[in-house]
Design a protein around this motif. Sequence first.
Motif, PDB file in Angstrom:
ATOM      1  N   PHE A 162       0.812  -1.218   0.000  1.00  0.00           N
ATOM      2  CA  PHE A 162       0.000   0.000   0.000  1.00  0.00           C
ATOM      3  C   PHE A 162       0.849   1.274   0.000  1.00  0.00           C
ATOM      4  N   GLN A 163       2.067   1.154  -0.497  1.00  0.00           N
ATOM      5  CA  GLN A 163       2.993   2.280  -0.461  1.00  0.00           C
ATOM      6  C   GLN A 163       2.445   3.512  -1.175  1.00  0.00           C
ATOM      7  N   VAL A 164       1.879   3.321  -2.354  1.00  0.00           N
ATOM      8  CA  VAL A 164       1.353   4.458  -3.119  1.00  0.00           C
ATOM      9  C   VAL A 164       0.224   5.141  -2.353  1.00  0.00           C
ATOM     10  N   LEU A 165      -0.674   4.344  -1.775  1.00  0.00           N
ATOM     11  CA  LEU A 165      -1.777   4.894  -0.991  1.00  0.00           C
ATOM     12  C   LEU A 165      -1.260   5.681   0.202  1.00  0.00           C
ATOM     13  N   PHE A 166      -0.297   5.109   0.923  1.00  0.00           N
ATOM     14  CA  PHE A 166       0.246   5.780   2.106  1.00  0.00           C
ATOM     15  C   PHE A 166       0.970   7.077   1.738  1.00  0.00           C
ATOM     16  N   LEU A 167       1.670   7.070   0.626  1.00  0.00           N
ATOM     17  CA  LEU A 167       2.362   8.281   0.188  1.00  0.00           C
ATOM     18  C   LEU A 167       1.360   9.350  -0.245  1.00  0.00           C
ATOM     19  N   LYS A 168       0.350   8.928  -0.986  1.00  0.00           N
ATOM     20  CA  LYS A 168      -0.655   9.869  -1.487  1.00  0.00           C
ATOM     21  C   LYS A 168      -1.424  10.530  -0.348  1.00  0.00           C
ATOM     22  N   ARG A 169      -1.710   9.777   0.704  1.00  0.00           N
ATOM     23  CA  ARG A 169      -2.463  10.307   1.842  1.00  0.00           C
ATOM     24  C   ARG A 169      -1.544  10.847   2.943  1.00  0.00           C
ATOM     25  N   HIS A 170      -0.257  10.968   2.658  1.00  0.00           N
ATOM     26  CA  HIS A 170       0.720  11.524   3.605  1.00  0.00           C
ATOM     27  C   HIS A 170       0.817  10.681   4.877  1.00  0.00           C
ATOM     28  N   LEU A 171       0.654   9.378   4.720  1.00  0.00           N
ATOM     29  CA  LEU A 171       0.637   8.467   5.868  1.00  0.00           C
ATOM     30  C   LEU A 171       1.937   7.685   6.042  1.00  0.00           C
ATOM     31  N   TYR A 172       2.865   7.833   5.118  1.00  0.00           N
ATOM     32  CA  TYR A 172       4.016   6.937   5.135  1.00  0.00           C
ATOM     33  C   TYR A 172       4.837   7.075   6.422  1.00  0.00           C
ATOM     34  N   LEU A 173       5.071   8.314   6.874  1.00  0.00           N
ATOM     35  CA  LEU A 173       5.845   8.513   8.103  1.00  0.00           C
ATOM     36  C   LEU A 173       5.123   7.921   9.312  1.00  0.00           C
ATOM     37  N   LEU A 174       3.803   8.095   9.350  1.00  0.00           N
ATOM     38  CA  LEU A 174       3.029   7.537  10.461  1.00  0.00           C
ATOM     39  C   LEU A 174       3.108   6.015  10.460  1.00  0.00           C
ATOM     40  N   VAL A 175       2.960   5.407   9.284  1.00  0.00           N
ATOM     41  CA  VAL A 175       3.029   3.947   9.192  1.00  0.00           C
ATOM     42  C   VAL A 175       4.412   3.455   9.605  1.00  0.00           C
ATOM     43  N   GLU A 176       5.436   4.203   9.223  1.00  0.00           N
ATOM     44  CA  GLU A 176       6.798   3.843   9.629  1.00  0.00           C
ATOM     45  C   GLU A 176       6.933   3.881  11.151  1.00  0.00           C
ATOM     46  N   ASN A 177       6.279   4.854  11.775  1.00  0.00           N
ATOM     47  CA  ASN A 177       6.303   4.936  13.239  1.00  0.00           C
ATOM     48  C   ASN A 177       5.515   3.802  13.888  1.00  0.00           C
ATOM     49  N   LEU A 178       4.482   3.311  13.189  1.00  0.00           N
ATOM     50  CA  LEU A 178       3.704   2.189  13.723  1.00  0.00           C
ATOM     51  C   LEU A 178       4.536   0.912  13.813  1.00  0.00           C
ATOM     52  N   LYS A 179       5.642   0.894  13.111  1.00  0.00           N
ATOM     53  CA  LYS A 179       6.514  -0.282  13.161  1.00  0.00           C
ATOM     54  C   LYS A 179       6.992  -0.547  14.585  1.00  0.00           C
ATOM     55  N   ASN A 180       7.116   0.530  15.385  1.00  0.00           N
ATOM     56  CA  ASN A 180       7.519   0.360  16.774  1.00  0.00           C
ATOM     57  C   ASN A 180       6.507  -0.459  17.558  1.00  0.00           C
ATOM     58  N   LEU A 181       5.202  -0.337  17.208  1.00  0.00           N
ATOM     59  CA  LEU A 181       4.191  -1.148  17.875  1.00  0.00           C
ATOM     60  C   LEU A 181       4.332  -2.616  17.494  1.00  0.00           C
ATOM     61  N   CYS A 182       4.758  -2.853  16.255  1.00  0.00           N
ATOM     62  CA  CYS A 182       5.012  -4.224  15.818  1.00  0.00           C
ATOM     63  C   CYS A 182       6.197  -4.803  16.599  1.00  0.00           C
ATOM     64  N   TYR A 183       7.242  -3.979  16.759  1.00  0.00           N
ATOM     65  CA  TYR A 183       8.385  -4.394  17.579  1.00  0.00           C
ATOM     66  C   TYR A 183       7.934  -4.681  19.015  1.00  0.00           C
ATOM     67  N   LEU A 184       7.068  -3.821  19.537  1.00  0.00           N
ATOM     68  CA  LEU A 184       6.604  -3.974  20.916  1.00  0.00           C
ATOM     69  C   LEU A 184       5.885  -5.306  21.116  1.00  0.00           C
ATOM     70  N   GLN A 185       4.984  -5.636  20.179  1.00  0.00           N
ATOM     71  CA  GLN A 185       4.254  -6.900  20.290  1.00  0.00           C
ATOM     72  C   GLN A 185       5.209  -8.091  20.203  1.00  0.00           C
ATOM     73  N   LEU A 186       6.231  -7.962  19.374  1.00  0.00           N
ATOM     74  CA  LEU A 186       7.221  -9.027  19.260  1.00  0.00           C
ATOM     75  C   LEU A 186       8.013  -9.171  20.559  1.00  0.00           C
ATOM     76  N   VAL A 187       8.415  -8.045  21.144  1.00  0.00           N
ATOM     77  CA  VAL A 187       9.154  -8.059  22.413  1.00  0.00           C
ATOM     78  C   VAL A 187       8.307  -8.718  23.505  1.00  0.00           C
ATOM     79  N   LYS A 188       7.020  -8.386  23.557  1.00  0.00           N
ATOM     80  CA  LYS A 188       6.123  -9.004  24.544  1.00  0.00           C
ATOM     81  C   LYS A 188       6.082 -10.517  24.362  1.00  0.00           C
ATOM     82  N   LYS A 189       5.975 -10.928  23.109  1.00  0.00           N
ATOM     83  CA  LYS A 189       5.880 -12.354  22.805  1.00  0.00           C
ATOM     84  C   LYS A 189       7.159 -13.089  23.226  1.00  0.00           C
ATOM     85  N   VAL A 190       8.300 -12.490  22.901  1.00  0.00           N
ATOM     86  CA  VAL A 190       9.590 -13.105  23.251  1.00  0.00           C
ATOM     87  C   VAL A 190       9.743 -13.177  24.772  1.00  0.00           C
TER      88      VAL A 190
END
Length: 450
Positions: free
Chosen positions: A327-355
Motif C-alpha cells: 500500500f505504499q502508493v496509498l500511504f504516500l498519497k495520503r501523507h501516511l508513510y511517516l506515520l506507518v513507519e512509526n507504527l513499526k515500533n508497535l510491531c516491535y513492541l508486540q514481538l518483544v512481549k511475545k519473546v
Amino acid sequence: MNSPLSLYLSFVLTSIRNEDASNFRNCITINPGVNEGSLRSSFPEPSEFDLYPLPEKFRPIIKNYLKLMKSIYILNDIDSSLNDLNEMVNNLNRAADTQTNWINPALINASTELINVYQVKQKSNPDVEQQQEDDGTTASTSSSSSSLEKLATTINNSFKLSLNDKNLDLKLSKRTDIYFFLGNLIKIYFKLGKLELAKSVEKALKGTRFDLPPLDNPIPSKKKHSVTYLYYSAMLSLDDSNFVDTESKLVTAMNLLSYYREPKFITKHMEMILMILIPLRLYNNSLLPTQSTWEKFPNLKFVYKDCLFKAIIKGDLKSFEKCQSRFQVLFLKRHLYLLVENLKNLCYLQLVKKVARIFSQLSDDKASTHIVPLSAFQVGLEVSTNWKRDQNNSYVAIDPSQPYSQHLDEIECILANLIFEGKIKGYISHGNKCIVLSKTNAFPTQVVRL
C-alpha cells in the motif's frame, strides 16, 4: 421600451444598492436557469454608456460575466469559459475590497463555479489529471498546471481579501467565510505539490490579530468549509510528525460531520478522515475501531484490520513490511508513510512481549524471568523478519548456524526506543547483554477497542 439588457443591468444595480446578496449572486452565476442563461448569452456587448449607472468597480464584473455567458452557451468553449470566469472572479475580488461581507455569497458561489469549471476542463484531459492524482505533483509545462496555478492565485487573492478585512465587527467582516477560501486554497496547493505555500497561508491565518469565526459555525455549509480546512491542515501536521495536533484536528472534523444529513457526503468524507485517524489513534493512544466501524468502511478494514494491524498485533515484521510495500502508493498519497513507519515500533513492541512471555515460560529460574537476554530478542526478530513456510505450509526452523540479520547493537536500539517512548518499563544492561524489565508493569501499553 427597455431592452432585456437594460432590465438585467437595472436588476444588477438594484441588487448592489440594496446589498442583496442572493439577487446579486444570481446576477453573476453561470447557472441562472436554461432560459435565463440563453437570454443573457444573447445580450449585445454593453457599452460604457450602458454600464455607467453601475459603481465603477462592478462594471468589469458584468462585462466579463456577459462575455463568459457567450463562451459557455454559444461558443461552448471550456478554455475560454475558464479564462473568462477566472477574470470575473478577480474583478469581483477588487470590487469586494470596498464592500462588507454582504458580497461574500456571490464571491463564494463564483469561486465554487470557477473550481467546478476547472474540474470539467480536467476531465477532457484525463492523462494529465491521472499523473497529478498518482504522484502528487504536476508537470510545470502542462496546460493543467498552468490553469491550476492561475486558480490558486485567484483563490489566494480571495483568501487575502478575507483575512485582511479590518472590520472589527465580525458579523460584518469578510472573515466570516475565511475557511471556505483557506480550505480550497490549501487543497489546491496540495494538488500542485506546493506544501510550503500551504503552510505559509495557515501561518498567516494564525498570525492575524483580528477575530476569526468559530470552526463549529451553526450554518451547515460553513461547517463543511471548516471540515475541508481541518482535513488538509491535519495533513500538514502529519507531515511534520505532529501526531497529537493531527488527531485533534481530525476529531474536530469528525464532530462537525455529525451535523450533516447527506449520507453520501458523510460517508465519503468520513472515510477520508478515518483513513488517517484510525492509524493515528492506534499510534497515539493504542485504540482500535469497533467492529461496526470496520463493517461500515470495508476499504479501511482491508487495508488496516486485515493487513497492517493484523501484522502489528502478531508482531509479524515480515507481514508488516509486505503490507507497507503493498500500500505504499496509498500511504504516500495520503501523507501516511511517516506515520506507518512509526507504527513499526508497535510491531516491535508486540514481538518483544511475545519473546518475553516465551522466555518466561521456558526459563528454569522463575525468580529472574524479568531479566531477558538480548539474544532471545535477536532470535525472535530473526524469526519474525525471515520466517518461511515449507511445502506443507509449516514454518521452517531458523538455522542457528547462519548469522543473524540483526546485530545485538541494533536490538539494543530498538529496545531503547521503546523504553524512551514509555512502551516498556525497564533498563538495558549493555555489559550483561540483557534487558531488566519491571516486575510489576513491564508493558504499560495495551491495544484496546474504542
